[in-house]
Motif scaffolding. Structure first.
Motif, PDB file in Angstrom:
ATOM      1  N   ALA A   1       0.751  -1.072   0.180  1.00 55.59           N
ATOM      2  CA  ALA A   1       0.106   0.156  -0.016  1.00 55.59           C
ATOM      3  C   ALA A   1       0.907   1.329   0.091  1.00 55.59           C
ATOM      4  O   ALA A   1       0.488   2.302  -0.365  1.00 55.59           O
ATOM      5  CB  ALA A   1      -1.074   0.221   1.295  1.00 55.59           C
ATOM      6  N   GLU A   2       1.993   1.249   0.333  1.00 61.02           N
ATOM      7  CA  GLU A   2       3.024   2.262   0.632  1.00 61.02           C
ATOM      8  C   GLU A   2       3.660   2.725  -0.780  1.00 61.02           C
ATOM      9  O   GLU A   2       4.221   3.623  -0.936  1.00 61.02           O
ATOM     10  CB  GLU A   2       4.030   2.151   1.555  1.00 61.02           C
ATOM     11  N   ILE A   3       3.629   1.711  -1.775  1.00 62.87           N
ATOM     12  CA  ILE A   3       4.345   1.911  -3.002  1.00 62.87           C
ATOM     13  C   ILE A   3       3.445   2.802  -3.801  1.00 62.87           C
ATOM     14  O   ILE A   3       2.180   2.525  -4.145  1.00 62.87           O
ATOM     15  CB  ILE A   3       4.525   0.421  -3.599  1.00 62.87           C
ATOM     16  N   LYS A   4       3.819   3.706  -4.447  1.00 62.12           N
ATOM     17  CA  LYS A   4       3.204   4.872  -5.099  1.00 62.12           C
ATOM     18  C   LYS A   4       2.779   4.208  -6.563  1.00 62.12           C
ATOM     19  O   LYS A   4       3.688   3.231  -7.140  1.00 62.12           O
ATOM     20  CB  LYS A   4       4.076   6.083  -5.585  1.00 62.12           C
ATOM     21  N   VAL A   5       1.698   4.360  -7.069  1.00 66.27           N
ATOM     22  CA  VAL A   5       1.098   3.817  -8.243  1.00 66.27           C
ATOM     23  C   VAL A   5       1.916   4.232  -9.299  1.00 66.27           C
ATOM     24  O   VAL A   5       2.650   5.444  -9.664  1.00 66.27           O
ATOM     25  CB  VAL A   5      -0.325   4.347  -8.631  1.00 66.27           C
ATOM     26  N   GLY A   6       2.452   3.391 -10.401  1.00 67.31           N
ATOM     27  CA  GLY A   6       3.528   3.384 -11.352  1.00 67.31           C
ATOM     28  C   GLY A   6       4.775   3.221 -10.872  1.00 67.31           C
ATOM     29  O   GLY A   6       5.920   3.007 -11.765  1.00 67.31           O
TER      30      GLY A   6
ATOM     31  N   GLY B   1      -8.590  -2.206   0.106  1.00 64.65           N
ATOM     32  CA  GLY B   1      -7.222  -3.043   0.446  1.00 64.65           C
ATOM     33  C   GLY B   1      -6.551  -3.942  -0.484  1.00 64.65           C
ATOM     34  O   GLY B   1      -5.771  -4.776  -0.043  1.00 64.65           O
ATOM     35  N   LYS B   2      -6.974  -3.872  -1.629  1.00 60.68           N
ATOM     36  CA  LYS B   2      -6.213  -4.511  -2.776  1.00 60.68           C
ATOM     37  C   LYS B   2      -5.337  -3.507  -3.755  1.00 60.68           C
ATOM     38  O   LYS B   2      -5.715  -2.409  -3.832  1.00 60.68           O
ATOM     39  CB  LYS B   2      -7.330  -5.530  -3.343  1.00 60.68           C
TER      40      LYS B   2
ATOM     41  N   GLU C   1      -3.421 -16.721   0.385  1.00 56.74           N
ATOM     42  CA  GLU C   1      -4.557 -15.928   0.812  1.00 56.74           C
ATOM     43  C   GLU C   1      -4.630 -14.420   0.521  1.00 56.74           C
ATOM     44  O   GLU C   1      -5.493 -13.636   0.376  1.00 56.74           O
ATOM     45  CB  GLU C   1      -4.897 -16.086   2.374  1.00 56.74           C
ATOM     46  N   ASN C   2      -3.270 -14.084  -0.086  1.00 49.36           N
ATOM     47  CA  ASN C   2      -3.081 -12.724  -0.299  1.00 49.36           C
ATOM     48  C   ASN C   2      -3.060 -12.324  -1.840  1.00 49.36           C
ATOM     49  O   ASN C   2      -2.942 -11.423  -2.481  1.00 49.36           O
ATOM     50  CB  ASN C   2      -1.594 -12.159   0.045  1.00 49.36           C
TER      51      ASN C   2
ATOM     52  N   ASN D   1      -3.163  -8.228  -1.831  1.00 51.58           N
ATOM     53  CA  ASN D   1      -3.356  -7.861  -0.552  1.00 51.58           C
ATOM     54  C   ASN D   1      -2.370  -6.538  -0.480  1.00 51.58           C
ATOM     55  O   ASN D   1      -1.273  -6.826  -0.385  1.00 51.58           O
ATOM     56  CB  ASN D   1      -3.349  -8.664   0.613  1.00 51.58           C
ATOM     57  N   SER D   2      -2.956  -5.544  -0.148  1.00 54.84           N
ATOM     58  CA  SER D   2      -2.114  -4.345   0.072  1.00 54.84           C
ATOM     59  C   SER D   2      -1.277  -4.233   1.217  1.00 54.84           C
ATOM     60  O   SER D   2      -0.290  -3.492   1.312  1.00 54.84           O
ATOM     61  CB  SER D   2      -2.900  -2.999   0.107  1.00 54.84           C
TER      62      SER D   2
END
Length: 172
Positions: A4-9, A28-29, A74-75, A165-166
C-alpha cells in the motif's frame, strides 16, 4: 514496507519477483503486473482463445504456486477476465482467475504506466483478436509497445497480471 505504501506507477519486489503497481483499490487490494516477462511460451497448440489455453493453465498452476509461496495464497485475489473480442463479440464470455494476462482494455487503461516498463520483447494479452476468421491469432503487446496480433503457436513473453493484498510486505 507494505504494498500500500508503493506509489502507483512504481515497482516493488517480494522475495524474488518484481511487481509494477498499477492501481490501489479502496478495499485494501492492489492491482499489479509482473515487472518482467516470467517466461516465453506459445499461447496454446490449438487456439488463440484464452479460456482453455496452455498459457492460462500455466498462470494458474506453476506461476500461481510460485507467487503463493512468496506471499501466501490468501493474499492473491480472484478477478474477472473479460474475453470480449476486438470487434465486440462476447462469444467467449469471461473467466475468473487469480493470475491472468492483461486484456487489451486493461493495457489501454494502464498504458501510461506501462510505457516506462517496456521489456523490449513482445508479450501476450488475453483478448481474442476476431472471432470468426482469426482464432489462430491472439493479441499481444509488440516490442515497441503497440498492441498487435501473433499466431498462437509463436513463442511470446508471459507477463502475469494479479490483484494482491495491499498489506503484504515488499521492498522498493
Amino acid at each position: 514496507m507494505t504494498l500500500a505504501e508503493i506509489k502507483v506507477g512504481n515497482t516493488c519486489k517480494t522475495e524474488t519477483m518484481g511487481h509494477i503497481v498499477l492501481e490501489h483499490l479502496p478495499d485494501g487490494k492492489t492491482v499489479c503486473l509482473s515487472k518482467d516477462l516470467v517466461t516465453s511460451m506459445a499461447y496454446d497448440k490449438k487456439t488463440g482463445i484464452y479460456t482453455n489455453s496452455n498459457i492460462r493453465k500455466y498462470l494458474n498452476s506453476k506461476f500461481l504456486d510460485k507467487l503463493s509461496a512468496e506471499i501466501g495464497a490468501e493474499n492473491i485475489f480472484e478477478h474477472t477476465v473479460d474475453l470480449t473480442s476486438d470487434e465486440g463479440s462476447k462469444k467467449h464470455g469471461s473467466v475468473t482467475d487469480k493470475v491472468s494476462l492483461l486484456t487489451c482494455e486493461l493495457f489501454r487503461k494502464y498504458n501510461e504506466i506501462l510505457e516506462k516498463y517496456n521489456p523490449g520483447r513482445w508479450w501476450w494479452l488475453a483478448t481474442p483478436f476476431a472471432i470468426e476468421y482469426w482464432e489462430d491469432c491472439a493479441r499481444a503487446v509488440g516490442s515497441t509497445g503497440i498492441v498487435d496480433c501473433y499466431y498462437y503457436g509463436s513463442l511470446g513473453g508471459v507477463r502475469p497480471f494479479y490483484i494482491l493484498n495491499s498489506s503484504i510486505s515488499v521492498s522498493e
